[in-house]
Design an enzyme around this catalytic site. Structure first.
Site, PDB file in Angstrom:
ATOM      1  N   GLU A   4       0.821  -1.219   0.000  1.00 41.33           N
ATOM      2  CA  GLU A   4       0.000   0.000   0.000  1.00 41.33           C
ATOM      3  C   GLU A   4       0.854   1.267   0.000  1.00 41.33           C
ATOM      4  OE1 GLU A   4      -3.730   0.178   0.517  1.00 41.33           O
ATOM      5  OE2 GLU A   4      -3.636  -1.867  -0.241  1.00 41.33           O
TER       6      GLU A   4
ATOM      7  N   HIS B 117      -4.332   1.866   7.507  1.00 46.71           N
ATOM      8  CA  HIS B 117      -2.932   2.160   7.144  1.00 46.71           C
ATOM      9  C   HIS B 117      -2.246   2.708   8.392  1.00 46.71           C
ATOM     10  CE1 HIS B 117      -4.333   2.924   2.771  1.00 46.71           C
ATOM     11  NE2 HIS B 117      -3.680   1.779   2.789  1.00 46.71           N
TER      12      HIS B 117
ATOM     13  N   CYS C  84      -2.746  11.424   3.643  1.00 46.60           N
ATOM     14  CA  CYS C  84      -3.065  10.467   2.567  1.00 46.60           C
ATOM     15  C   CYS C  84      -2.955  11.129   1.209  1.00 46.60           C
ATOM     16  CB  CYS C  84      -4.500   9.966   2.697  1.00 46.60           C
ATOM     17  SG  CYS C  84      -4.898   9.210   4.253  1.00 46.60           S
TER      18      CYS C  84
HETATM   19  O1  SUG Z   1      -7.669   2.977   0.234  1.00 46.41           O
HETATM   20  N1  SUG Z   1     -10.405   5.168   0.270  1.00 46.41           N
HETATM   21  C1  SUG Z   1      -8.972   4.980   0.366  1.00 46.41           C
HETATM   22  C2  SUG Z   1      -8.388   5.978   1.341  1.00 46.41           C
HETATM   23  C3  SUG Z   1      -6.890   5.940   1.350  1.00 46.41           C
HETATM   24  C4  SUG Z   1      -6.278   6.682   2.514  1.00 46.41           C
HETATM   25  N2  SUG Z   1      -4.873   6.673   2.427  1.00 46.41           N
HETATM   26  C5  SUG Z   1      -3.990   6.669   3.461  1.00 46.41           C
HETATM   27  N3  SUG Z   1      -4.378   6.343   4.688  1.00 46.41           N
HETATM   28  N4  SUG Z   1      -2.784   6.913   3.220  1.00 46.41           N
HETATM   29  C6  SUG Z   1      -8.610   3.552   0.798  1.00 46.41           C
HETATM   30  O2  SUG Z   1      -9.251   3.044   1.713  1.00 46.41           O
HETATM   31  C7  SUG Z   1     -12.612   4.809  -0.715  1.00 46.41           C
HETATM   32  C8  SUG Z   1     -13.235   4.683  -2.075  1.00 46.41           C
HETATM   33  C9  SUG Z   1     -14.722   4.583  -2.048  1.00 46.41           C
HETATM   34  O3  SUG Z   1     -15.277   3.951  -1.171  1.00 46.41           O
HETATM   35  O4  SUG Z   1     -15.374   5.138  -2.942  1.00 46.41           O
HETATM   36  C10 SUG Z   1     -11.109   4.571  -0.687  1.00 46.41           C
HETATM   37  O5  SUG Z   1     -10.610   3.850  -1.529  1.00 46.41           O
END
Ligand code: SUG
Length: 447
Positions: free
Chosen positions: A179, A254, A371
């Protein structure tokens, strides 16, 4: 004699929110994404919020750059599944097959660039080059669609092979699920000086580590270890540590949702790791002779639930002078009384200033300030070798603002994903953006 190191600075590459930003509830384990499934989204507001965050940092003198959104909907992907017909037919047949599949190919998730790549600065690597590995984002289909485009863009921006080494993403298999930088922290005294790279994993692809009971951890130990190897990091300067399963079960999908660091300051919750005390000792010892500054947070002061709902630890820590920092926190931290009070009570010797930034549209999908950005430490020479069109300045800010206002819809609801006009609008927007950023021919529709 005291060794000298080249001066280096940290660039934040923020992802521009794409025109199809929507809430599809695709990320199980990310409680905000799950909660906001099928809510109306506001792509224009989302992109403007993200741009204002970049401007805020640029105005404060930090190095800021942008990464363009990916082409969505990803119709090429649907065609690889054997679906055929005109674009309009394709949308309809996908929707009747599975609305989640339709949302998957529309996801604007490339905005969270912290997940896009793991980067090791040249000070840490044995060949003295910057190493980049795009994340395979194997755990979720909508995210795994980002990898190929990410690599194309990074190769254009960091094209000079005298300074930059691009690795292939790890095989997209459960044992190597990766990730990116969201599970990677670098600690150092000065950016240009060799540092310690801490890799955090949630599970192992082979043996059973301490396990979660509610949500499936995303990052594997094997992925983290291979990246450290490919990046030619010295074994004595890396740390491989397991994230606390209790935290993952509470929605910390994460590590950057529970711990953050910059230079030699680390701000962390006591449930960040399986053995948080031991991990901190290891970091401290590997960083010697430089000191490590620690801001630990106890669960009695901030519970895991509060950490997840406020995204306090997903704040950006930014250096301000010698041994002091700014904390750029999401506005939700100001709105939540317990977090606001905690921040007011923080002694101000390390964190001198707390700034709150409104990025609600991204937060509703579980993406906070950290993020949205990919950190890249560059020496002056390396910075001089990157593609200049993506570095934010006032002129580029104005152009991007105008571009968003011209092309983005005010709102999107699930049924809008069936509107073939949205495909055309998105392509027109991205085509113009690639000219603004002087990044020609990066998108499949431009081939
Ligand atoms: O991978 N949300 C992302 C958010 C990423 C956050 N990144 C960090 N913590 N670095 C994920 O969970 C949601 C998409 C949706 O539901 O439409 C989403 O993919």
């Amino acid at each position: 004699m005291k060794k000298t190191y080249p001066k280096a600075e940290e660039y934040n590459f923020d992802g521009l929110v794409g025109p199809t930003h929507n809430y599809a509830g695709l990320a199980i384990g990310n409680t905000a994404s799950m909660k906001n499934k099928d809510e109306v989204s506001h792509p224009r507001a989302a992109a403007l919020e993200g741009l204002e965050k970049m401007k805020f940092l640029m105005d404060r003198g930090f190095k800021q750059a942008v990464l363009p959104p990916h082409e969505r909907p990803d119709l090429r992907f649907l065609r690889t599944l054997g679906l055929t017909g005109s674009d309009e037919t394709l949308l309809k047949s996908t929707a009747s097959l599975s609305p989640a599949l339709l949302a998957t190919c529309y996801s604007a998730s490339s905005m969270w660039t912290a997940n896009s790549t793991t980067i090791s600065p040249s000070a840490d690597t044995q060949d003295g080059k910057v190493h980049l590995t795009p994340a395979n984002l194997h755990s979720y289909l909508h995210r795994s669609l980002e990898t190929e485009q990410t690599q194309i863009i990074l190769k254009k921006i960091f094209s000079d092979s005298r300074y930059f080494v691009h690795h292939s993403p790890l095989p997209s298999l459960p044992a190597f699920a990766d990730e990116g930088a969201a599970n990677h922290n670098r600690l150092c005294h000065e950016y240009g000086k060799p540092g310690v790279e801490a890799f955090v994993y949630g599970r192992s692809g082979f043996f059973s580590a301490k396990e979660t009971v509610v949500f499936h951890p995303r990052q594997t130990r094997e992925a983290s270890r291979l990246i450290a190897l490919h990046h030619q990091l010295k074994t004595e300067k890396i740390i491989l540590v397991q994230q606390n399963p209790k935290a993952i079960d509470a929605g910390v999908f994460h590590n950057d949702v529970i711990c953050t660091a910059d230079k030699n300051l680390i701000f962390y919750h006591e449930f960040s790791f399986v053995n948080t005390e031991g991990t901190l000792k290891e970091i401290e010892q590997k960083l010697l002779p430089d000191p490590l500054f620690k801001i630990p947070v106890k669960a009695k002061d901030i519970s895991l639930q509060e950490a997840v709902s406020s995204y306090l630890f997903n704040s950006q820590l930014l250096p301000q002078g010698k041994e002091s920092w700014i904390l750029l926190a999401p506005k939700e931290c100001e709105d939540q009384p317990s977090i606001r009070e905690y921040l007011q009570s923080l002694p101000n010797n390390l964190i001198r200033e707390v700034c709150f930034i409104p990025i609600r549209q991204s937060m509703q999908n579980g993406g906070g300030p950290a993020c949205l950005r990919l950190r890249v430490v560059l020496t002056e020479e390396e910075a001089g070798a990157i593609h200049p069109g993506v570095i934010l300045n006032s002129e580029l800010y104005e152009k991007l603002k105008h571009w968003i206002e011209k092309h983005y819809r005010d709102r999107l609801e699930p049924k809008d994903l069936l509107d073939p006009l949205l495909i055309r609008e998105s392509r027109e927007a991205l085509d113009e953006l690639s000219r603004i950023l002087q990044l020609q021919n990066i998108y499949p529709f431009q081939q």
